[in-house]
Design a protein around this motif. Structure first.
Motif, PDB file in Angstrom:
ATOM      1  N   VAL A  60       0.860  -1.186   0.000  1.00  0.00           N
ATOM      2  CA  VAL A  60       0.000   0.000   0.000  1.00  0.00           C
ATOM      3  C   VAL A  60       0.895   1.233   0.000  1.00  0.00           C
ATOM      4  O   VAL A  60       1.730   1.384   0.898  1.00  0.00           O
ATOM      5  N   PRO A  61       0.769   2.122  -0.990  1.00  0.00           N
ATOM      6  CA  PRO A  61       1.637   3.309  -1.028  1.00  0.00           C
ATOM      7  C   PRO A  61       1.379   4.254   0.142  1.00  0.00           C
ATOM      8  O   PRO A  61       0.275   4.277   0.703  1.00  0.00           O
ATOM      9  N   GLY A  62       2.388   5.030   0.496  1.00  0.00           N
ATOM     10  CA  GLY A  62       2.290   5.942   1.618  1.00  0.00           C
ATOM     11  C   GLY A  62       1.187   6.974   1.489  1.00  0.00           C
ATOM     12  O   GLY A  62       0.657   7.457   2.490  1.00  0.00           O
ATOM     13  N   THR A  63       0.811   7.316   0.258  1.00  0.00           N
ATOM     14  CA  THR A  63      -0.233   8.328   0.047  1.00  0.00           C
ATOM     15  C   THR A  63      -1.587   7.871   0.563  1.00  0.00           C
ATOM     16  O   THR A  63      -2.469   8.694   0.783  1.00  0.00           O
ATOM     17  N   ARG A  64      -1.752   6.537   0.752  1.00  0.00           N
ATOM     18  CA  ARG A  64      -3.026   6.029   1.265  1.00  0.00           C
ATOM     19  C   ARG A  64      -2.927   5.574   2.717  1.00  0.00           C
ATOM     20  O   ARG A  64      -3.926   5.153   3.304  1.00  0.00           O
ATOM     21  N   MET A  65      -1.737   5.632   3.278  1.00  0.00           N
ATOM     22  CA  MET A  65      -1.559   5.185   4.656  1.00  0.00           C
ATOM     23  C   MET A  65      -1.693   6.352   5.625  1.00  0.00           C
ATOM     24  O   MET A  65      -1.252   7.461   5.320  1.00  0.00           O
ATOM     25  N   LYS A  66      -2.269   6.093   6.771  1.00  0.00           N
ATOM     26  CA  LYS A  66      -2.471   7.134   7.779  1.00  0.00           C
ATOM     27  C   LYS A  66      -1.155   7.753   8.213  1.00  0.00           C
ATOM     28  O   LYS A  66      -1.063   8.953   8.447  1.00  0.00           O
ATOM     29  N   GLY A  67      -0.094   6.921   8.307  1.00  0.00           N
ATOM     30  CA  GLY A  67       1.199   7.430   8.741  1.00  0.00           C
ATOM     31  C   GLY A  67       2.031   8.025   7.631  1.00  0.00           C
ATOM     32  O   GLY A  67       3.122   8.546   7.879  1.00  0.00           O
ATOM     33  N   GLY A  68       1.569   7.940   6.381  1.00  0.00           N
ATOM     34  CA  GLY A  68       2.280   8.534   5.257  1.00  0.00           C
ATOM     35  C   GLY A  68       3.420   7.694   4.711  1.00  0.00           C
ATOM     36  O   GLY A  68       4.138   8.129   3.814  1.00  0.00           O
ATOM     37  N   GLU A  69       3.615   6.468   5.238  1.00  0.00           N
ATOM     38  CA  GLU A  69       4.678   5.591   4.768  1.00  0.00           C
ATOM     39  C   GLU A  69       4.070   4.343   4.136  1.00  0.00           C
ATOM     40  O   GLU A  69       3.037   3.843   4.594  1.00  0.00           O
ATOM     41  N   SER A  70       4.718   3.828   3.085  1.00  0.00           N
ATOM     42  CA  SER A  70       4.211   2.626   2.426  1.00  0.00           C
ATOM     43  C   SER A  70       4.191   1.464   3.421  1.00  0.00           C
ATOM     44  O   SER A  70       4.968   1.427   4.381  1.00  0.00           O
ATOM     45  N   TYR A  71       3.314   0.511   3.160  1.00  0.00           N
ATOM     46  CA  TYR A  71       3.099  -0.581   4.110  1.00  0.00           C
ATOM     47  C   TYR A  71       2.867  -1.878   3.360  1.00  0.00           C
ATOM     48  O   TYR A  71       2.091  -1.930   2.404  1.00  0.00           O
ATOM     49  N   ARG A  72       3.557  -2.932   3.792  1.00  0.00           N
ATOM     50  CA  ARG A  72       3.421  -4.237   3.147  1.00  0.00           C
ATOM     51  C   ARG A  72       2.434  -5.112   3.920  1.00  0.00           C
ATOM     52  O   ARG A  72       2.573  -5.282   5.131  1.00  0.00           O
ATOM     53  N   VAL A  73       1.477  -5.669   3.195  1.00  0.00           N
ATOM     54  CA  VAL A  73       0.505  -6.578   3.791  1.00  0.00           C
ATOM     55  C   VAL A  73       0.796  -7.988   3.290  1.00  0.00           C
ATOM     56  O   VAL A  73       0.802  -8.220   2.079  1.00  0.00           O
ATOM     57  N   PRO A  74       1.050  -8.935   4.190  1.00  0.00           N
ATOM     58  CA  PRO A  74       1.278 -10.311   3.742  1.00  0.00           C
ATOM     59  C   PRO A  74      -0.026 -10.926   3.237  1.00  0.00           C
ATOM     60  O   PRO A  74      -1.051 -10.850   3.910  1.00  0.00           O
ATOM     61  N   LEU A  75       0.008 -11.490   2.050  1.00  0.00           N
ATOM     62  CA  LEU A  75      -1.190 -12.097   1.468  1.00  0.00           C
ATOM     63  C   LEU A  75      -1.248 -13.574   1.827  1.00  0.00           C
ATOM     64  O   LEU A  75      -0.293 -14.315   1.590  1.00  0.00           O
ATOM     65  N   THR A  76      -2.366 -13.990   2.373  1.00  0.00           N
ATOM     66  CA  THR A  76      -2.588 -15.391   2.716  1.00  0.00           C
ATOM     67  C   THR A  76      -3.316 -16.071   1.561  1.00  0.00           C
ATOM     68  O   THR A  76      -3.781 -15.415   0.617  1.00  0.00           O
ATOM     69  N   GLU A  77      -3.460 -17.378   1.653  1.00  0.00           N
ATOM     70  CA  GLU A  77      -4.181 -18.111   0.607  1.00  0.00           C
ATOM     71  C   GLU A  77      -5.621 -17.632   0.450  1.00  0.00           C
ATOM     72  O   GLU A  77      -6.082 -17.441  -0.680  1.00  0.00           O
ATOM     73  N   PRO A  78      -6.365 -17.435   1.542  1.00  0.00           N
ATOM     74  CA  PRO A  78      -7.743 -16.923   1.387  1.00  0.00           C
ATOM     75  C   PRO A  78      -7.787 -15.550   0.715  1.00  0.00           C
ATOM     76  O   PRO A  78      -8.681 -15.281  -0.095  1.00  0.00           O
ATOM     77  N   MET A  79      -6.838 -14.674   1.038  1.00  0.00           N
ATOM     78  CA  MET A  79      -6.798 -13.352   0.406  1.00  0.00           C
ATOM     79  C   MET A  79      -6.552 -13.483  -1.096  1.00  0.00           C
ATOM     80  O   MET A  79      -7.219 -12.818  -1.909  1.00  0.00           O
ATOM     81  N   ILE A  80      -5.593 -14.310  -1.450  1.00  0.00           N
ATOM     82  CA  ILE A  80      -5.247 -14.491  -2.864  1.00  0.00           C
ATOM     83  C   ILE A  80      -6.415 -15.119  -3.623  1.00  0.00           C
ATOM     84  O   ILE A  80      -6.744 -14.715  -4.745  1.00  0.00           O
ATOM     85  N   ARG A  81      -7.051 -16.096  -3.000  1.00  0.00           N
ATOM     86  CA  ARG A  81      -8.204 -16.742  -3.621  1.00  0.00           C
ATOM     87  C   ARG A  81      -9.317 -15.729  -3.881  1.00  0.00           C
ATOM     88  O   ARG A  81      -9.954 -15.727  -4.945  1.00  0.00           O
ATOM     89  N   LEU A  82      -9.544 -14.852  -2.913  1.00  0.00           N
ATOM     90  CA  LEU A  82     -10.584 -13.823  -3.082  1.00  0.00           C
ATOM     91  C   LEU A  82     -10.205 -12.865  -4.205  1.00  0.00           C
ATOM     92  O   LEU A  82     -11.041 -12.530  -5.058  1.00  0.00           O
TER      93      LEU A  82
END
Length: 401
Positions: free
Chosen positions: A265-287
């Protein structure tokens, strides 16, 4: 032949901060935040003067060249176009609060780090201020009007009310600077409103978003899957990832790395202004792989308008159809409660899963990474729980992980 760049060349300059000459007297100014403006540069009495012609997106190259040519002819005739513009503004004897507010937002926009700040200004003014004084002459706005706006929300929505007051004060200061009203500011706090409104302690301003009890969330997930709408898919993804509404609805396919199983997620959309990595699980990827793609749109969760994401209210409206007392943001609290009551994952890892800053200067100094590997285990456990409906086993994360 007059000096002039091609439209393609000018477009390429929008990614390069600086002042770029485009045609005779016409320049493109690109700010460090990559905001682009057409600028006229001319000389009078041996002195260089710059005048803004508007946003890059507001004028085509042809229109900007034509406008700059007309203004240069004004200079050749012995007049100063910038002075004429200022004189016209001075001659205007009145303006509505709405007009001054919109002008101020546009003037401040280049200095704000992201569009979200401007949208927050616009949203709060539209919701709380414009219905009362939006169409009123800014010169006659007084304390009674300010109290009419603030009193209903001063203690119930203290944080919002504080921002509303600050923004009204800024607009009225701008009006005074433009000589559209007196210098007395009825929205000023110190020495004025502080004598009329209660001082709400900062602790009392914390907003607790209504949430679904963590042990009830698995029973709600099948309802979302059965719904099948884009809003339902977005809400399910939001719950799985424990992210915020804006982070989810504006997600783009380019942010997803299926190979590495990471959503950045780029920093422009994060509350703290810094980019953030979200680990994708199998259910997330399937969705994600089940979400329909739309030609001409980079957004994952598309709204009704072509090329636009879901609205900020889409997931909330869906949720309130069956769970009227629950908010989308509240599911982050459900996740936090689940982690605290059903597992013994370290609190700093759980907080990082919510993209919260680690409290304490000493701890933050030693914790420089984003705990990504450990967070992947937490999110996998959360997703397993959501789909199984079973209480999670007590889980420990070894330091070597």
């Amino acid at each position: 032949m007059p000096y002039q760049l091609t439209a393609r060349k000018v477009q390429s300059l929008t990614s390069k901060p600086g002042m770029h000459r485009v045609a005779t007297g016409l320049y493109l100014r690109v700010t460090p935040t990559l905001r682009s403006y057409w600028m006229l540069r001319y000389f009078r009495n041996g002195k260089a003067t710059e005048m803004s012609l508007g946003y890059f997106d507001a004028l085509t190259l042809h229109e900007a060249v034509a406008k700059s040519h007309t203004l240069r002819m004004t200079v050749k005739s012995g007049n100063d176009p910038l002075k004429e513009r200022r004189a016209l503004m001075v001659r205007k004897q009145s303006a509505t609060f709405r007009e001054v507010a919109k002008a101020l937002i546009e003037a401040k926009r280049p200095g704000w780090k992201c569009d979200k700040h401007a949208s927050q200004w616009e949203s709060t003014l539209q919701t709380y201020v414009f219905p009362v004084i939006g169409d009123m002459d800014v010169a006659i706005v007084d304390t009674a009007h300010i109290l009419e706006i603030l009193t209903p929300i001063w203690t119930t929505k203290a944080e919002t009310a504080t921002r509303v007051r600050q923004r009204i004060e800024a607009v009225l200061n701008a009006a005074a600077a433009r000589k559209l009203r007196s210098r007395d500011n009825p929205a000023a706090w110190k020495g004025h409103l502080d004598t009329l409104l209660a001082v709400v302690k900062k602790k009392s301003r914390v907003v607790h978003h209504p949430c679904m009890p963590w042990d009830e969330v698995p029973d709600y997930m099948p309802q979302l899957r059965a719904n099948g709408s884009i809003s339902a898919m977005a809400l399910e993804f939001c719950i799985l990832t424990s992210t915020r509404t804006s982070e989810t609805i504006k997600a783009r396919w380019e942010e997803i790395d299926f190979k590495k199983e990471i959503w950045t997620v780029p920093g422009t959309r994060m509350k703290g202004g810094e980019s953030y990595r979200v680990p994708l699980t199998e259910p997330m990827i399937r969705l994600l792989k089940s979400v329909p793609r739309f030609e001409g749109s980079d957004f994952i969760f598309n709204g009704a308008k072509q090329g636009k994401p879901l609205s900020n209210m889409a997931m909330l409206n869906l949720l309130q159809g069956t769970q009227p007392d629950i908010t989308v943001h509240g599911f982050r609290s459900s996740f936090r409660d689940w982690a605290g009551e059903s597992t013994n994952f370290p609190s700093d890892v759980v907080e990082m899963c919510l993209s919260h800053k680690i409290k304490g200067e000493t701890q933050a100094a030693y914790q420089r990474g984003d705990l990504f590997v450990k967070r992947r285990k937490v999110m996998a456990a959360w997703n397993d729980y959501l789909y199984s409906g079973k209480r999670s086993k007590v889980v420990m994360i070894k330091e070597a992980a």
